[in-house]
Enzyme design. Sequence first.
Site, PDB file in Angstrom:
ATOM      1  CG  HIS A   1      36.322  41.541  28.364  1.00  0.00           C
ATOM      2  ND1 HIS A   1      36.631  42.719  27.837  1.00  0.00           N
ATOM      3  CD2 HIS A   1      35.815  41.765  29.535  1.00  0.00           C
ATOM      4  CE1 HIS A   1      36.260  43.491  28.593  1.00  0.00           C
ATOM      5  NE2 HIS A   1      35.598  42.847  29.822  1.00  0.00           N
TER       6      HIS A   1
ATOM      7  CG  ASP B   1      37.430  43.603  24.623  1.00  0.00           C
ATOM      8  OD1 ASP B   1      36.635  42.527  24.647  1.00  0.00           O
ATOM      9  OD2 ASP B   1      37.855  44.011  25.566  1.00  0.00           O
TER      10      ASP B   1
ATOM     11  N   GLY C   1      32.148  45.774  35.694  1.00  0.00           N
ATOM     12  CA  GLY C   1      30.723  46.020  35.174  1.00  0.00           C
ATOM     13  C   GLY C   1      30.410  46.793  34.169  1.00  0.00           C
TER      14      GLY C   1
ATOM     15  CB  SER D   1      33.413  45.108  30.401  1.00  0.00           C
ATOM     16  OG  SER D   1      34.521  45.216  30.830  1.00  0.00           O
TER      17      SER D   1
ATOM     18  CB  SER E   1      38.829  47.122  26.246  1.00  0.00           C
ATOM     19  OG  SER E   1      39.506  45.881  26.216  1.00  0.00           O
TER      20      SER E   1
END
Length: 216
Positions: free
Chosen positions: A73, A96, A175, A177, A192
Amino acid sequence: MFRCSLRKLAGIVFSLAAAASLASPATAAAATAVNGGDAMYTVSPGPGREPYYCSAGFAILVKDVRYILTAGHCTEHGLDWKDIGANGDTHFPGTDYGRVHDPSGSAHAQVDLYNGSTQRILRAGTPRVGQVVCKSGMTTKKTCGKVLGLNQTVNYGDGKLVVGTIATDIPVGEGDSGGPLFYAGVGYGVLSGGNSQVSFFQPLPPVLAAYGATLA
């Protein structure tokens, strides 16, 4: 703000926010070397061209080409990542993960411990429920906790499900991720999404297998 409604960790988790960020980090990713947990910056292709931040996961090699593995993502939103390289691909939802071309060097896969040192990642593995694990990310830095469950499904809304994740009690923030889940020299996954109570990671071994990749 991160939101989560948890169904006893029985395999389905609803209404969870992904941990990407439109806010400015305290520091940017290094220009010459990218370690797991370091900040990554790009610009959204959407209206307003908003700045967009995620965290690097693991350095990987695919047919001798170096990439940074991060969350899918994250790579679905950006073009080139400043001081790193261009998006390679993205896999989200369902899974993801995505990769970013990284011509910065040939250093081994390492995680930033945010204490002036790094941890080299030697192999990928699958953690046990109850095991202590750690994550690194640009916002909350290095934090540790325990594995709550495996093969968890997360619903991010609008029909965006991510299946097969690793659930932990490690708090995460916007942030983080894409940042790595690891312990000692073993890499387990990339972040994720999550909140201050629970976090979910895309497992690393199936991603390496899908790419035909190895850790750098």
